[in-house]
Design a protein around this motif. Structure first.
Motif, PDB file in Angstrom:
ATOM      1  N   UNK A 131      30.670  71.381  23.298  1.00  0.00           N
ATOM      2  CA  UNK A 131      31.421  70.621  22.294  1.00  0.00           C
ATOM      3  C   UNK A 131      32.479  69.742  22.948  1.00  0.00           C
ATOM      4  N   UNK A 132      33.131  70.244  24.001  1.00  0.00           N
ATOM      5  CA  UNK A 132      34.173  69.476  24.690  1.00  0.00           C
ATOM      6  C   UNK A 132      33.584  68.260  25.398  1.00  0.00           C
ATOM      7  N   UNK A 133      32.422  68.416  26.024  1.00  0.00           N
ATOM      8  CA  UNK A 133      31.779  67.293  26.716  1.00  0.00           C
ATOM      9  C   UNK A 133      31.410  66.190  25.734  1.00  0.00           C
ATOM     10  N   UNK A 134      30.856  66.588  24.588  1.00  0.00           N
ATOM     11  CA  UNK A 134      30.491  65.599  23.573  1.00  0.00           C
ATOM     12  C   UNK A 134      31.726  64.898  23.015  1.00  0.00           C
ATOM     13  N   UNK A 135      32.796  65.653  22.794  1.00  0.00           N
ATOM     14  CA  UNK A 135      34.017  65.055  22.265  1.00  0.00           C
ATOM     15  C   UNK A 135      34.617  64.067  23.267  1.00  0.00           C
ATOM     16  N   UNK A 136      34.486  64.361  24.550  1.00  0.00           N
ATOM     17  CA  UNK A 136      35.002  63.431  25.549  1.00  0.00           C
ATOM     18  C   UNK A 136      34.218  62.115  25.523  1.00  0.00           C
ATOM     19  N   UNK A 137      32.902  62.186  25.332  1.00  0.00           N
ATOM     20  CA  UNK A 137      32.109  60.959  25.216  1.00  0.00           C
ATOM     21  C   UNK A 137      32.573  60.140  24.013  1.00  0.00           C
ATOM     22  N   UNK A 156      38.086  63.619  34.256  1.00  0.00           N
ATOM     23  CA  UNK A 156      37.137  64.658  33.861  1.00  0.00           C
ATOM     24  C   UNK A 156      35.804  64.616  34.601  1.00  0.00           C
ATOM     25  N   UNK A 157      35.517  63.532  35.324  1.00  0.00           N
ATOM     26  CA  UNK A 157      34.233  63.452  36.029  1.00  0.00           C
ATOM     27  C   UNK A 157      33.993  64.667  36.939  1.00  0.00           C
ATOM     28  N   UNK A 158      34.980  65.115  37.737  1.00  0.00           N
ATOM     29  CA  UNK A 158      34.713  66.253  38.631  1.00  0.00           C
ATOM     30  C   UNK A 158      34.262  67.522  37.899  1.00  0.00           C
ATOM     31  N   UNK A 159      34.912  67.846  36.776  1.00  0.00           N
ATOM     32  CA  UNK A 159      34.541  69.074  36.074  1.00  0.00           C
ATOM     33  C   UNK A 159      33.205  68.907  35.344  1.00  0.00           C
ATOM     34  N   UNK A 160      32.922  67.717  34.805  1.00  0.00           N
ATOM     35  CA  UNK A 160      31.618  67.465  34.182  1.00  0.00           C
ATOM     36  C   UNK A 160      30.507  67.557  35.218  1.00  0.00           C
TER      37      UNK A 160
END
Length: 435
Positions: A131-137, A156-160
């Motif tokens: 959910x967090x990855x989608x919200x960041x997009x 956020x790129x490193x953690x993704x």
């Protein structure tokens, strides 16, 4: 890029005060329902300011302030100790981000939100990470893909990336990370092309594990593998549309033959994603060189015909129907450059999906925004720029009687999209050394 401010209309709810934190004692579900309700009501109708009295304008302003207070509460929930509360906040914010344009509100809070999402991605469960990855997009789309979005991507790129390549992580989280990386890079890639190159290579490292081995045999997929490969391949295909001709030629030579072999995958959704990607790559190849031909095209067409007429009873009926429909389109394009046009209507406007590139771009936004994509096509400057729609249309009663014809709109949209694509390609040609 100009930003669009839209008022939000809603009604005051008894027992709910502005600044709900710690006051109403409402549950997370009730809070989510309130936010969605406000945004749903705001999407209905036209402009209150145009029609209403001064009292209605005050009501609108009050409703907007109340809604923003609820959004602030949802952001606060992202830092809560309770995983359930954090997930509820993520879900509610996703619905709000999808249903409205919130540039001004989010621009002031982008660093706070990015920091919260980073914590969710690092410490949350698989569902929370997805959910967090989608919200960041969605946040990158809301910010319009400029410097502000780039700032968040670098954060956020490193953690993704770490989550995407972590074999022990949740498959759902890894899928969302693949889509988020593709979308965020698409809307905010740095002008030097470095982010684009890194993202392409990262996504390739994921889906290339589905490629045949030296003996030409497809590997046995791991549980959840085809879904992850599908997400990574589609995100990669989105980014390929940004590549200059020099890079594109290399990618075609490297991937087309291997992708043809993947048409034999046992997973229907992955087969379809592979077929659509092949059609996209061929289309891009023909744009670069009118004489472009697929290596061993006879074998490819034979395989496509088989999939377009597949009647194996061991496959689900809906899967067979979907597969036959898609592969008929792919086959017709490979043989005759024939594409089945699709019309997406929103408000008094339409977007015409008349190429594989245009379809991949639209589908990528739809995967992230779901039904909210139509609202953003109408009001979000980023999407309107990408699809060549121009500034948002302000409806007036005199406009309805003077609408241009469907054919004229089609010509305008196509011309604007092609002109924008050519302009972006010229800019990316300057990045060729980086590529």
């Amino acid at each position: 890029m100009p930003r669009i401010k839209k008022g939000k209309r809603g009604s005051n709810r008894s027992g709910v005060k502005n600044g709900v934190k710690g006051e109403s004692g409402a549950s997370d579900d009730e809070l989510n329902s309130d936010v969605v309700s406000h945004y749903s009501s705001a999407s209905e109708g036209t402009s209150v300011v145009e029609e209403g009295t001064g009292g209605e304008q005050v009501d609108e302003q009050t409703a907007q302030e109340e809604t923003e207070d609820k959004l602030k509460q949802c952001i606060d929930n992202l830092m809560d100790k309770s995983a359930k509360t954090r997930l509820a906040g993520l879900v509610s914010l996703r619905q709000a981000f999808s249903s409205r344009v919130l540039y001004d509100f989010l621009s002031e809070r982008r660093l706070t939100i990015s920091d919260c999402l980073e914590r969710c991605l690092k410490k949350g469960s698989g569902e929370e990470q997805a959910a967090a990855a989608t919200l960041f997009a969605l946040l990158c789309i809301q910010l319009g893909g400029g410097d502000e979005a780039e700032e968040g991507v670098k954060m956020l790129r490193p953690v993704l990336t770490s989550l995407l390549i972590d074999n022990s992580a949740s498959i759902a989280a890894r899928q969302s990370c693949a889509r988020a990386l593709g979308m965020c890079c698409y809307v905010s890639a740095a002008e030097d092309g470095e982010d684009l190159v890194k993202s392409l290579a990262l996504l390739e490292s994921v889906f290339m594990s589905s490629y045949p081995n030296r003996e030409g045999t497809l590997p046995t997929p791991k549980p959840g593998g085809p879904g992850l490969h599908c997400a990574a391949l589609q995100a990669w295909a989105l980014l390929v549309t940004l590549c200059p001709p020099s890079k594109l030629t290399v990618l075609l030579d490297q991937h087309l033959p291997k992708l043809q072999a993947c048409l034999q995958s046992n997973d229907v959704n992955y087969r379809i994603a592979v077929g659509e990607t092949i059609a996209l790559l061929v289309e891009l190849g023909r744009d670069v060189d009118e004489q472009f031909e697929v290596e061993d095209s006879e074998s490819l067409c034979h395989c496509l015909k088989s999939l377009a007429t597949d009647g194996n009873k061991h496959r689900a009926k809906n899967d067979r129907r979907k597969q036959r429909s898609i592969f008929r389109e792919v086959l017709h394009y490979i043989e005759n450059e024939d594409f089945t046009e699709e019309t997406i209507k929103f408000g008094v406007e339409s977007v015409y999906i008349d190429s594989w590139m245009r379809r991949r771009i639209y589908d990528a936004f739809k995967e992230i925004m779901e039904s909210g994509v139509r609202h953003h096509l109408q009001f979000n400057s980023l999407l309107r720029d990408i699809f060549g729609l121009g500034p948002p249309i302000i409806l007036d009663t005199t406009v309805k009687g003077n609408k241009i014809s469907r054919f004229e709109k089609h010509l305008f949209n196509s011309a604007a999209f092609k002109a924008r694509t050519k302009l972006r390609s010229k800019v990316r040609d300057k990045r060729a050394d980086v590529m």
